[in-house]
Write an enzyme that holds these catalytic residues in place. Structure first.
Site, mmCIF file in Angstrom:
data_model
loop_
_atom_site.group_PDB
_atom_site.id
_atom_site.type_symbol
_atom_site.label_atom_id
_atom_site.label_comp_id
_atom_site.label_asym_id
_atom_site.label_seq_id
_atom_site.Cartn_x
_atom_site.Cartn_y
_atom_site.Cartn_z
ATOM 1 N N HIS B 264 0.836 -1.205 0.000
ATOM 2 C CA HIS B 264 0.000 0.000 0.000
ATOM 3 C C HIS B 264 0.874 1.260 0.000
ATOM 4 C CE1 HIS B 264 -3.713 2.282 1.154
ATOM 5 N NE2 HIS B 264 -2.818 3.086 1.676
ATOM 6 N N GLU B 265 1.783 1.323 0.957
ATOM 7 C CA GLU B 265 2.652 2.505 1.039
ATOM 8 C C GLU B 265 3.566 2.588 -0.181
ATOM 9 O OE1 GLU B 265 1.767 4.637 3.078
ATOM 10 O OE2 GLU B 265 0.581 3.371 4.418
ATOM 11 N N HIS B 268 1.764 4.520 -2.782
ATOM 12 C CA HIS B 268 1.902 5.966 -2.544
ATOM 13 C C HIS B 268 3.305 6.430 -2.935
ATOM 14 C CE1 HIS B 268 -1.916 6.773 -0.624
ATOM 15 N NE2 HIS B 268 -1.725 5.878 0.332
ATOM 16 N N GLU B 294 -4.556 7.717 -3.313
ATOM 17 C CA GLU B 294 -5.038 6.449 -2.763
ATOM 18 C C GLU B 294 -5.249 5.418 -3.878
ATOM 19 O OE1 GLU B 294 -5.086 6.209 0.450
ATOM 20 O OE2 GLU B 294 -6.152 4.336 0.834
#
Lengths: 500, 500
Positions: B264-265, B268, B294
C-alpha cells in the site's frame, strides 16, 4: 533587563533553528537514501544560512551592547554575565570575517576535501600540496582578521579550545612527550604482546548492539532521551533538550571498534544530556570547549571502560551475551586485550597511550607550518622522521602517514590538540573524583556509575560555559593542567600489563 | 515572465522549508526519543509557521496576479498555466480564513484528539459529543469563509479531492452501495471461510522485513531514493527529490499487516517517486488529490498484490524466505487467504470489499451532520443501524463503532470518501491499463511490473496537477467515474473464492 531578555529570546530561536539543522545532519549520516543527497544539501544550506544571518545582524550587536550595560554589575559566573560575555565573543568573532573570505573558505574546504580524498587514495602528496597551500593562505587571512597577541596559532585555537594558547599547549605537551616516548619504548622492548585474538573472534552485530546498549545504559546514557544508531563515522549529536543521539559501527570480527566507540560517544552524550535544559540555546547551556567535551568521552572510554573494576561488572554480562565466543578466555586475558599498547601508523586506530604521540606530532607540524618554520613540501619527511623518533615506526607511504587525516584539507587547523587535551583533562579530573568520591573501583565493580556521573554533572556539565576550561581545571583539581595525572595512569597500566 | 519566475523561485524555497518539516515529521514517527517530544514540537511549529507566513504574504498575492497576466494566453495544461491556476486556488483558500479561526481550529484539534482518545478508551460517546459539537461549529465557520455553490460539504471536500462535489460522490457511492451490500451478503451466506490460519503462523519480523523489501523493490520502489522503516501508524512521506520514505509495522503472528501495508505505502511512494523532480515545489510536481494518491496505493495493494499472477511470482519467494512456516500450504489456499472477505467492525482491518461500506457509512453520516439532517446525539444509533443493514453486524460498543476513527476529532471531515474514491479510480484505471498493455497477468507472473508502473508514470504521475482527478479519469479511461469497474473486480473475486 529588557535587552538581555530580548537577546536571550533571539538566541533561543536561533538555537531552535540550529537544532533543526542537527536533525538534518543526523538523518543525513544515518538514514538518507543516496539519491536524496542533493536535496538534503539544499535543506542544510538553507538552515545554516538562516542561523548565520539571524546571528550576525546589527540588531543582535545592539542588543549585546545594551545587555552588557544592563548586566555589568553582576558576578562573572552569573547566568546573565556568562551569557552576555560568551555571546559577545562569538558575535565579535563571527562578524570579523569578510563575506568574501567566508565564501572562499567554504569553497576551499569542499575542493580541499575532495583533493585530499583523491590524494590519499593514490598516495600522492604532491597532488595535495597546492590545495593545502591554498588552505594555509586562507587560514592566515583568517588569523589576520581575528588578530592574536602572541602566536598566530592562538587565533585558530580559539574556535576549539577558547582561552588556550599555543605556548601553554607546547608547555604541557612537551612535558608529556619525553616520558611518554620513553614509556612506550619500554613497552615495545618488553616483547610482551596482548592476546588480541580474543577481540577478533566472531561477534555478531546484533549481539554487539545489545551489549553496547547495556553498557551505555549502565554508565547513565538515558535512552528515553536519546538513541544509538549506525553510521560510517561514529559521532554524537546533542540535538536539543531530551534528544541526544550517538552512533557506532559494527565489525563482526572485532569487538573493540563498536564497544569502545560507543563508550566514547556515550561520554560525549552524557555531557550533552547533562547540560541544563533551561539554558538551551545560550552559553550557560552549552559545552565549554572541544577539549572538555573530549575529556568526557575519554574518561568513559578509557579511564572507566578499560579499568579492571569496570570489567568485573561487565565481563560476566559479555559472557552471557556472546556465549561461546568467549569460551576459554580468562578475566586477566580479556583485561589485557582491551589494554593493549602498540605503536601503529593510524591515529584513529591507536591505543590510549600511543594516541597522544600522534596528536603531539600533528600539533608540532601545524604550528611550524603556520609560523613559517616549516615548508609544506617538507611535511612528509618531517612526519616520517617524527614517527620514527616517537613511535619507532617506519611510515610505509603517505596514505598511512601525513595524508591519513581529513582535518587540514577541511581547514581544521588547531583541532588536533583537543584530543590529547581531553586525555589530560580526563586523567586530572579522575584523580580528583577518586579523592572526592572514595573507592570508585568498588562502585564500578558493582555497576555503580551514578556517583561519578553525578560528580561530573555537578562539577562540569551543569555549569555550561560559566567557566573556561582553564578555570574549570583549577577549580576542580586545585592546580593547573599538567601531564602528571595522565602519565601516572599510563605508567600504572604499563606496569600492570607489561611489567615495565 | 519575470513575475512568474519570481513566484516559482519563492514557491520552491517554501517547498524546501516544508520538506525540512517532512524530515522532522518522519523522524518524529520513526526515531524520536520520548523525552524529545516537546523540543520537536517547537521545531515543527517553527517550520510550519514559516511556511504559512511566507506563502500568505501580500507579495505572493501580487506575484500571482502578475503571473496570471503573464501566462493568460498559454494552454490550461501548460506548466505555467497549471502552476499559476493551482497556486492561485491555494493562495485564495489559505487567505480566506481569519487568523482567529485558524488558531481556534488548531486548538480544537489538539483538545479534540485527546478527548476522542479518552472517550474511545472508556467507550463513552457522551463525553466526546461536546468536542465533536465544537469542531462541527468551527467547520461550519470554515465552510462559510470558503463559500460553496451547492452543498456545504463541497467546501471541505476541496481540501482532499479538489473539484469533487458531494452530489457527484453520492451518485457514485449510491451506485456502488446496493450491489456491494448484496454481494457481501451472498459471500457471508455462502458459509465458506478462507484458510486464515495460514497468515497467522509464525512470521519472524526480520524475515518479514526482507520479504517486504523484496516486494517493494519488485514493484519498482527505488531504495536508492527511499527507505522502509517501522512506525506505529504506517505512512509514506515524499520528503523531496530522491527521498521518499515509507513505514510499516510487523506482527510476528500475522503476515498480512506488514506485507499489504508495505505494498500500500509502496503505491503511494511510487507516485511520489514518479512526480517530476524538476517541478518540485510547484503544482506540476505535486499529486492531484488524496483520491488519486489512494488509487495508487490500492492498485498495488489490492489489484496487483492480491492477484493470482502476482503470487505466481511471489509465492515461491515467500516459501524460500519463510521456510517451514509455509509447509503444507497450497498455492490455492494462500491465494484465498489473502483474498478473504468477511464483515468486521473496524475499518482499518477491513478487506478490499467490505472496506468500502465502512467508508460509505461515514460519508453518509458526515454529510447528514453537516447539513443538519442528523443530530450528533443520534450518531451512535444511526451508525449501528447502518452497520446492521450494510454488513449484517451488531456493533458491540461505540469504541468499535462510531468512536473508532480519529478523523472527526481532528477536523478531517470530507477525508473519508477519498479512501473509496481510491478503490474506484484504481479499478477503472486498471481496466484501461489491461486494454493498453495487453496481458498484465502474464507479466506479473514473470515479475514484470515495469510496464504497469511506466503506464502510471506516463498517464498519472508525470502530469503533477495539470489535470484534475475528474479530467484524468475521463482522459485515461474515456468515461466518467463509475462503480462498474470496482464491482466487476469484486464480483469476479467473489465468484472465484466463494462461488457466488
Amino acid at each position: 533587563m529588557k535587552s538581555y531578555a530580548k537577546l536571550i529570546a533571539e538566541m533561543k530561536e536561533i538555537a531552535l533553528i540550529g537544532s533543526i539543522g542537527a536533525v538534518l545532519g543526523y538523518d543525513e549520516r544515518t538514514a538518507l537514501p543516496p539519491k536524496g543527497t542533493e536535496h538534503r544539501s539544499n535543506q542544510s544550506a538553507f538552515i545554516a544560512k538562516m542561523v548565520h544571518e539571524k546571528f550576525t545582524t546589527k540588531a543582535v550587536g545592539e542588543l549585546l551592547k545594551e545587555a552588557a550595560e544592563e548586566t555589568k554589575a553582576l558576578p562573572a559566573d552569573s547566568t546573565e554575565a556568562t551569557n552576555v560575555r560568551q555571546l559577545k565573543k562569538r558575535y565579535d568573532r563571527s562578524t570579523k570575517l569578510p563575506t568574501a573570505l567566508v565564501e572562499a573558505l567554504s569553497k576551499a574546504i569542499v575542493i580541499g576535501e575532495a583533493a585530499w580524498a583523491g590524494a590519499r587514495k593514490s598516495d600522492d602528496f604532491e597532488a595535495f600540496a597546492p590545495y593545502l597551500n591554498t588552505m594555509l593562505d586562507l587560514k592566515k587571512q583568517e588569523i589576520e582578521c581575528y588578530g592574536y597577541t602572541t602566536e598566530p596559532y592562538d587565533a585558530l585555537l580559539e574556535d576549539y579550545e577558547p582561552g588556550m594558547t599555543a605556548a601553554e599547549l607546547r608547555n604541557v605537551f612537551e612535558g608529556l612527550r619525553g616520558p611518554l616516548v620513553e614509556l612506550i619504548g619500554r613497552i615495545t622492548s618488553s616483547g610482551k604482546v596482548a592476546p588480541l585474538e580474543i577481540l577478533e573472534r566472531n561477534y555478531p552485530a546484533e549481539l554487539q548492539t545489545n551489549f553496547c546498549k547495556i553498557a551505555a545504559a549502565a554508565v547513565g546514557f538515558d535512552f528515553e532521551a536519546g538513541r544509538l544508531d549506525i553510521s560510517v563515522h561514529p559521532f554524537c549529536s546533542g540535538v536539543g533538550p531530551g534528544d541526544t543521539r550517538m552512533t557506532t559501527r559494527y565489525d563482526v570480527n572485532y569487538f573493540g571498534d563498536a564497544f569502545f566507540g560507543t563508550l566514547h560517544e556515550s561520554g560525549h552524550a552524557l555531557y550533552d544530556q547533562g547540560l541544563p535544559d533551561e539554558h538551551f540555546g545560550t552559553p550557560c547551556g552549552e559545552a565549554v570547549s572541544l577539549g572538555i567535551h573530549e575529556s568526557q568521552s575519554r574518561m568513559w572510554e578509557n579511564l572507566v571502560g578499560r579499568s579492571e573494576s569496570f570489567w568485573k561488572f561487565m565481563l560476566p554480562k559479555a559472557r552471557e551475551v556472546f556465549g561461546s565466543t568467549l569460551t576459554g578466555v580468562s578475566d586477566a586475558q580479556w583485561l589485557w586485550a582491551v589494554n593493549d599498547v602498540r605503536p601503529s601508523h593510524i591515529r584513529v586506530e591507536a591505543d590510549e597511550a600511543t594516541y597522544n604521540l600522534h596528536v603531539l606530532l600533528r600539533f608540532e607540524m601545524e604550528t611550524a607550518i603556520l609560523s613559517g618554520q616549516m615548508a609544506i613540501k617538507d611535511l612528509p619527511g618531517e612526519w616520517n622522521s617524527r614517527m620514527a623518533k616517537y613511535l619507532g615506526l617506519k611510515v610505509p607511504d603517505n596514505a598511512r602517514g601525513c595524508l591519513q587525516d581529513v582535518h587540514w584539507s577541511a581547514g581544521l587547523m588547531g583541532y588536533f590538540p583537543t584530543y590529547t587535551l581531553g586525555n589530560l583533562y580526563a586523567a586530572q579530573f579522575f584523580v580528583q573524583a577518586r579523592k572526592d568520591l572514595g573507592d570508585l573501583d568498588a562502585m564500578f565493580a558493582r555497576g555503580e556509575f551514578a556517583p561519578l556521573l553525578g560528580w561530573l554533572r555537578k562539577n562540569i556539565h551543569g555549569h555550561g560555559q560559566r567557566f573556561t576550561a582553564k578555570e574549570l581545571v583549577q577549580r576542580i583539581t586545585g592546580k593547573p593542567l599538567s601531564h602528571d595525572a595522565l602519565m601516572t595512569h599510563l605508567s600504572a597500566k604499563a606496569k600492570q600489563f607489561y611489567g615495565v
